[in-house]
Motif scaffolding. Structure first.
Motif, PDB file in Angstrom:
ATOM      1  N   LEU A  66       0.827  -1.206   0.000  1.00  0.00           N
ATOM      2  CA  LEU A  66       0.000   0.000   0.000  1.00  0.00           C
ATOM      3  C   LEU A  66       0.863   1.259   0.000  1.00  0.00           C
ATOM      4  O   LEU A  66       0.554   2.232  -0.688  1.00  0.00           O
ATOM      5  CB  LEU A  66      -0.949   0.001   1.201  1.00  0.00           C
ATOM      6  CG  LEU A  66      -2.139  -0.942   1.090  1.00  0.00           C
ATOM      7  CD1 LEU A  66      -2.916  -0.967   2.398  1.00  0.00           C
ATOM      8  CD2 LEU A  66      -3.042  -0.549  -0.062  1.00  0.00           C
ATOM      9  N   GLU A  67       1.948   1.245   0.768  1.00  0.00           N
ATOM     10  CA  GLU A  67       2.863   2.386   0.776  1.00  0.00           C
ATOM     11  C   GLU A  67       3.475   2.592  -0.599  1.00  0.00           C
ATOM     12  O   GLU A  67       3.636   3.722  -1.061  1.00  0.00           O
ATOM     13  CB  GLU A  67       3.955   2.186   1.829  1.00  0.00           C
ATOM     14  CG  GLU A  67       3.458   2.325   3.246  1.00  0.00           C
ATOM     15  CD  GLU A  67       4.486   1.918   4.291  1.00  0.00           C
ATOM     16  OE1 GLU A  67       5.572   1.413   3.906  1.00  0.00           O
ATOM     17  OE2 GLU A  67       4.209   2.098   5.486  1.00  0.00           O
ATOM     18  N   LEU A  68       3.809   1.502  -1.273  1.00  0.00           N
ATOM     19  CA  LEU A  68       4.358   1.582  -2.625  1.00  0.00           C
ATOM     20  C   LEU A  68       3.342   2.175  -3.591  1.00  0.00           C
ATOM     21  O   LEU A  68       3.672   3.042  -4.409  1.00  0.00           O
ATOM     22  CB  LEU A  68       4.780   0.186  -3.093  1.00  0.00           C
ATOM     23  CG  LEU A  68       5.354   0.072  -4.494  1.00  0.00           C
ATOM     24  CD1 LEU A  68       6.714   0.756  -4.554  1.00  0.00           C
ATOM     25  CD2 LEU A  68       5.482  -1.381  -4.873  1.00  0.00           C
ATOM     26  N   MET A  69       2.086   1.751  -3.486  1.00  0.00           N
ATOM     27  CA  MET A  69       1.046   2.235  -4.395  1.00  0.00           C
ATOM     28  C   MET A  69       0.668   3.683  -4.120  1.00  0.00           C
ATOM     29  O   MET A  69       0.137   4.368  -5.004  1.00  0.00           O
ATOM     30  CB  MET A  69      -0.196   1.340  -4.297  1.00  0.00           C
ATOM     31  CG  MET A  69       0.019  -0.043  -4.851  1.00  0.00           C
ATOM     32  SD  MET A  69      -1.374  -1.137  -4.578  1.00  0.00           S
ATOM     33  CE  MET A  69      -2.619  -0.374  -5.574  1.00  0.00           C
ATOM     34  N   GLU A  70       0.911   4.186  -2.918  1.00  0.00           N
ATOM     35  CA  GLU A  70       0.576   5.559  -2.572  1.00  0.00           C
ATOM     36  C   GLU A  70       1.601   6.565  -3.079  1.00  0.00           C
ATOM     37  O   GLU A  70       1.349   7.765  -3.049  1.00  0.00           O
ATOM     38  CB  GLU A  70       0.419   5.698  -1.061  1.00  0.00           C
ATOM     39  CG  GLU A  70      -0.821   5.027  -0.518  1.00  0.00           C
ATOM     40  CD  GLU A  70      -0.888   5.034   1.000  1.00  0.00           C
ATOM     41  OE1 GLU A  70       0.120   5.371   1.655  1.00  0.00           O
ATOM     42  OE2 GLU A  70      -1.950   4.679   1.531  1.00  0.00           O
TER      43      GLU A  70
END
Length: 60
Positions: free
Chosen positions: A18-22
Motif C-alpha cells: 500500500l505504501e508503494l502504491m501511494e
C-alpha cells in the motif's frame, strides 16, 4: 531469530504494498483488453467442455 505468524507476514506485506502504491510516481498496470477477455472466455469454455467430456465418459 524471531518467527512471524502468517497474520503478521500478510499484514506487513500489505502495508508495504500500500505504501508503494501511494507513491506519486507509481504506475498502475493497464486494464485488460478485448483480447484478454476473449482468451479468458475461450479458456473457461474449453475447461467446461473437457469436464463435460470426462463426466459422460468420452475421456477417461
Amino acid at each position: 531469530m524471531e518467527t512471524q505468524t502468517i497474520e503478521e507476514l500478510i499484514y506487513n506485506e500489505t502495508k508495504r504494498r500500500l505504501e508503494l502504491m501511494e507513491q506519486a510516481d507509481y504506475e498502475f498496470p493497464k486494464t485488460i483488453g478485448k483480447g484478454d477477455v476473449l482468451a479468458i472466455i475461450v479458456s473457461i469454455t474449453v475447461c467446461i467442455l473437457l469436464i463435460a467430456l470426462c463426466m459422460i465418459g468420452v475421456i477417461q
